[in-house]
Design a protein around this motif. Sequence first.
Motif: not given
Length: 131
Positions: A1-5, A37-38, A43-48, A55-60
């Motif tokens: 399930m994908i976290h709403e955040d 995931n949260k 920024h969005p990150v997945w955990f084991d 995870g991914y995030n916005k860079l310039k």
Amino acid sequence: MIHEDILNYNNSKSQNDKAICDKLLEIIQKQLPHFENKVWHAHPVWFDDGNPIVGYNKLKNGIRLLFWSGASFEEDQLNLGTGKFKDASKTYTTVDELNVSDIERWLQKSKEIQWDYKNIVKRKGVLERLK
């Protein structure tokens, strides 16, 4: 399930960046459907098992796909992080740059190759290999 955040994070981006984030979310969720995931550190990150793996995030200059243990993947397409951590990443400026088979391979490796980031504070910054 994908976290709403995570959905809110993606929806807050420009049209181009949102397209990249949505495609990354789709690929990651398909490969890691049962992983926690949260939004973590903004920024969005997945955990084991509590250990951050992707995870991914916005860079310039685009959207960065980050693998915490990616330096150990031995993948030329990934840019190695700096410092004592074992991270590696790939930055995308358009959705067309995403190579699904590469990302799926890296996600598989993220399940098989892990450094223990969950306990890095307890170990005073020393990383140990988990898998």
